[in-house]
Design an enzyme around this catalytic site. Structure first.
Site, PDB file in Angstrom:
ATOM      1  N   ASN A 115     -11.469  16.779 -10.656  1.00  0.00           N
ATOM      2  CA  ASN A 115     -11.919  15.500  -9.998  1.00  0.00           C
ATOM      3  C   ASN A 115     -12.085  15.730  -8.619  1.00  0.00           C
ATOM      4  OD1 ASN A 115     -12.605  12.737 -10.125  1.00  0.00           O
ATOM      5  ND2 ASN A 115     -10.501  12.047  -9.701  1.00  0.00           N
TER       6      ASN A 115
ATOM      7  N   SER B 298       3.880   6.105  -7.446  1.00  0.00           N
ATOM      8  CA  SER B 298       3.486   4.866  -7.354  1.00  0.00           C
ATOM      9  C   SER B 298       4.287   3.502  -7.540  1.00  0.00           C
ATOM     10  CB  SER B 298       2.364   4.884  -8.262  1.00  0.00           C
ATOM     11  OG  SER B 298       1.647   3.582  -8.315  1.00  0.00           O
TER      12      SER B 298
ATOM     13  N   TYR C 191      -0.650   6.381 -17.745  1.00  0.00           N
ATOM     14  CA  TYR C 191      -0.510   6.773 -16.487  1.00  0.00           C
ATOM     15  C   TYR C 191       0.843   6.460 -15.900  1.00  0.00           C
ATOM     16  CZ  TYR C 191      -1.265   6.308 -11.459  1.00  0.00           C
ATOM     17  OH  TYR C 191      -0.949   6.353 -10.175  1.00  0.00           O
TER      18      TYR C 191
ATOM     19  N   LYS D  48       4.281   8.536 -14.225  1.00  0.00           N
ATOM     20  CA  LYS D  48       5.000   8.632 -12.936  1.00  0.00           C
ATOM     21  C   LYS D  48       6.564   8.298 -13.012  1.00  0.00           C
ATOM     22  CE  LYS D  48       1.220   9.416 -10.412  1.00  0.00           C
ATOM     23  NZ  LYS D  48       1.235  10.745  -9.998  1.00  0.00           N
TER      24      LYS D  48
HETATM   25  C1  UD1 Z   1      -3.947   1.125  -9.693  1.00  0.00           C
HETATM   26  C2  UD1 Z   1      -2.674   1.362 -10.174  1.00  0.00           C
HETATM   27  C3  UD1 Z   1      -1.903   2.087  -9.317  1.00  0.00           C
HETATM   28  C4  UD1 Z   1      -2.567   3.598  -9.346  1.00  0.00           C
HETATM   29  C5  UD1 Z   1      -3.904   3.238  -8.638  1.00  0.00           C
HETATM   30  C6  UD1 Z   1      -4.961   4.456  -8.364  1.00  0.00           C
HETATM   31  C7  UD1 Z   1      -1.314  -0.320 -11.728  1.00  0.00           C
HETATM   32  C8  UD1 Z   1      -0.759  -1.504 -11.606  1.00  0.00           C
HETATM   33  N1  UD1 Z   1      -1.867   0.025 -10.343  1.00  0.00           N
HETATM   34  O1  UD1 Z   1      -3.735   0.133  -8.622  1.00  0.00           O
HETATM   35  O2  UD1 Z   1      -0.612   2.423  -9.800  1.00  0.00           O
HETATM   36  O3  UD1 Z   1      -2.038   4.544  -8.282  1.00  0.00           O
HETATM   37  O4  UD1 Z   1      -4.664   2.187  -9.422  1.00  0.00           O
HETATM   38  O5  UD1 Z   1      -5.710   4.495  -9.496  1.00  0.00           O
HETATM   39  O6  UD1 Z   1      -1.612   0.563 -12.703  1.00  0.00           O
HETATM   40  N2  UD1 Z   1     -10.362  -5.010  -7.961  1.00  0.00           N
HETATM   41  C9  UD1 Z   1     -11.613  -5.915  -8.050  1.00  0.00           C
HETATM   42  N3  UD1 Z   1     -12.812  -5.199  -8.462  1.00  0.00           N
HETATM   43  C10 UD1 Z   1     -12.979  -4.005  -8.588  1.00  0.00           C
HETATM   44  C11 UD1 Z   1     -11.892  -3.189  -8.424  1.00  0.00           C
HETATM   45  C12 UD1 Z   1     -10.631  -3.703  -8.258  1.00  0.00           C
HETATM   46  O7  UD1 Z   1     -11.607  -7.101  -7.840  1.00  0.00           O
HETATM   47  O8  UD1 Z   1     -14.263  -3.767  -8.648  1.00  0.00           O
HETATM   48  C13 UD1 Z   1      -9.125  -5.532  -7.581  1.00  0.00           C
HETATM   49  C14 UD1 Z   1      -8.107  -5.360  -8.738  1.00  0.00           C
HETATM   50  O9  UD1 Z   1      -8.406  -6.546  -9.780  1.00  0.00           O
HETATM   51  C15 UD1 Z   1      -6.826  -5.325  -7.853  1.00  0.00           C
HETATM   52  C16 UD1 Z   1      -7.561  -4.570  -6.490  1.00  0.00           C
HETATM   53  O10 UD1 Z   1      -8.484  -5.001  -6.404  1.00  0.00           O
HETATM   54  O11 UD1 Z   1      -6.361  -6.662  -7.772  1.00  0.00           O
HETATM   55  C17 UD1 Z   1      -7.016  -3.294  -6.422  1.00  0.00           C
HETATM   56  O12 UD1 Z   1      -7.436  -2.692  -7.532  1.00  0.00           O
HETATM   57  P1  UD1 Z   1      -7.374  -1.004  -7.609  1.00  0.00           P
HETATM   58  O13 UD1 Z   1      -8.290  -0.454  -6.382  1.00  0.00           O
HETATM   59  O14 UD1 Z   1      -7.922  -0.809  -8.902  1.00  0.00           O
HETATM   60  O15 UD1 Z   1      -5.924  -0.694  -7.602  1.00  0.00           O
HETATM   61  P2  UD1 Z   1      -4.682  -1.061  -8.372  1.00  0.00           P
HETATM   62  O16 UD1 Z   1      -4.982  -1.702  -9.553  1.00  0.00           O
HETATM   63  O17 UD1 Z   1      -3.977  -1.928  -7.393  1.00  0.00           O
END
Ligand code: UD1
Length: 345
Positions: free
Chosen positions: A38, A128, A153, A157
């Site tokens: 990756n 995490s 995942y 952890k």
């Molecule tokens: C997730 C994992 C975290 C992991 C990280 C890295 C969980 C709870 N969290 O973090 O452990 O280390 O991914 O891969 O398992 N969002 C949008 N639109 C998008 C993408 C995201 O609105 O297109 C929002 C999501 O709903 C969330 C926030 O942005 O509320 C952050 O999302 P993201 O960056 O995917 O990280 P986490 O889900 O917090």
């Protein structure tokens, strides 16, 4: 004088590459092992352009114990390990649980086994905030209860933290610092290295910057009806360079025996929760670039709100995440522009 040799597994990845830069800047010698599943070998060029030093690189899979033994034969002076090598996509882990358990757990077990054999003094482990699940209250301290994982995942952890604890409690002759990251974002300010996810990004910032540059039509904001101040999910977005610096301090702490504890756990976050909408606004303010977005349904499995209480790391490690969010947004955007310049994205 050069400091000790550190093995960085997953060192061509996003957080790994930023950590290699900080380690080299602090005088450590670095060997990277990565299977490039990756990431891209060109990251080594970026690291060399920033630091003036090309890290040693071994292309191998950490689940391959024979290859890992060969690595330690070649570099017998390795004194510390930072373990970033892991699969990290929450959604993919639901589809391919065995891949996640195999990659993440076999990698860790191989490393722990070899550490004992080869006199390695300590391992920093990438954990995490996912281990806290939906926390009962925020900000989250290290004492907050571990909640049942909602994805393979997240489970890897939790299990990894337990494996490290069991092995050290059984008398293994090394130490560990477990770092629980909140949401790492941004890129190196030089724009020489940054995050480059394969395919369609799952995480917020790469999707946002790809939308801002026109690779994606619009950002879907998942949910606006959460029980938060503005209805959007809240996260603790931490600058990746701040995060990388904490690893150098953790390595130093283990190798110089600065603590009597054999296992230490730290939350790495800013202490400030920002909503998804507040982050979009910060990006637009900092860069002057508009992000087309639409409100979409909630994403299954999302935590409503989580941010760190970083006091323990602040006090014990003498570390704080100090980069202002606007600077972080600018570095994320500069990196996206660099990818465009290079014809990659
Ligand atoms: C997730 C994992 C975290 C992991 C990280 C890295 C969980 C709870 N969290 O973090 O452990 O280390 O991914 O891969 O398992 N969002 C949008 N639109 C998008 C993408 C995201 O609105 O297109 C929002 C999501 O709903 C969330 C926030 O942005 O509320 C952050 O999302 P993201 O960056 O995917 O990280 P986490 O889900 O917090």
């Amino acid at each position: 004088m050069k400091k000790e040799m550190i093995l960085v597994t997953g060192g061509t990845g996003y957080i790994g590459s930023h950590t290699v830069v900080e380690l080299q800047n602090a005088g450590y010698q670095v060997v990277i092992v990565d299977n490039l599943s990756n990431s891209n070998v060109d990251v080594l060029d970026g690291i060399e352009r920033i630091t003036g030093t090309r890290p040693e690189f071994v292309e191998a899979d950490c689940t391959d114990i024979v290859a890992m033994r060969g690595l330690f034969d070649k570099y017998p002076d390795i004194k510390g390990i930072i373990n970033f090598a892991a699969s990290k996509a929450v959604g993919e882990s639901m589809q391919k649980p065995l891949l996640y358990y195999r990659n993440n757990l076999n990698t860790l077990m191989n490393l722990l086994e070899l550490m004992g054999e080869r006199g390695v003094k300590g391992i920093v482990f990438s954990s995490s905030c996912t281990v806290y699940g939906e926390p009962d209250c925020n900000p989250v301290t290290e004492e907050a209860p571990i909640k049942k994982a909602t994805s393979p995942y997240g489970n890897t952890k939790q299990i990894s933290e337990e494996i490290i604890t069991d092995v050290i409690n059984a008398g293994a002759p090394f130490k560990s610092v477990i770092l629980r990251y909140f949401n790492p974002v941004g890129a190196h300010p030089s724009a020489e290295i940054g995050e480059l996810p394969n395919g369609v990004p799952q995480n917020l910032i790469p999707y946002l910057t790809q939308t801002a540059i026109g690779v994606r039509k619009e950002l879907s904001v998942f949910g606006n009806d959460y029980n938060t101040r503005d209805g959007y999910c809240i996260r603790d977005f931490i600058d990746v360079v701040d995060l990388a610096r904490a690893h150098v301090i953790a390595v130093e702490r283990m190798l110089e025996d600065k603590s009597d504890e054999k296992i230490e756990i730290f939350n790495l976050g800013t202490g400030n929760g920002l909503s998804v909408m507040e982050l979009i606004e910060a990006f637009e303010r900092a860069t002057g670039v508009k992000v087309p977005y639409k409100i979409a349904p909630r994403r299954a499995g999302d935590i409503e709100q989580v941010w760190a209480d970083p006091k323990y790391a602040n006090e014990v490690l003498g570390w704080t995440a100090s980069t202002p969010i606007d600077d972080t947004m600018r570095s994320a955007w500069a990196w996206q522009l660099k990818l465009r310049e290079r014809g990659i994205m």
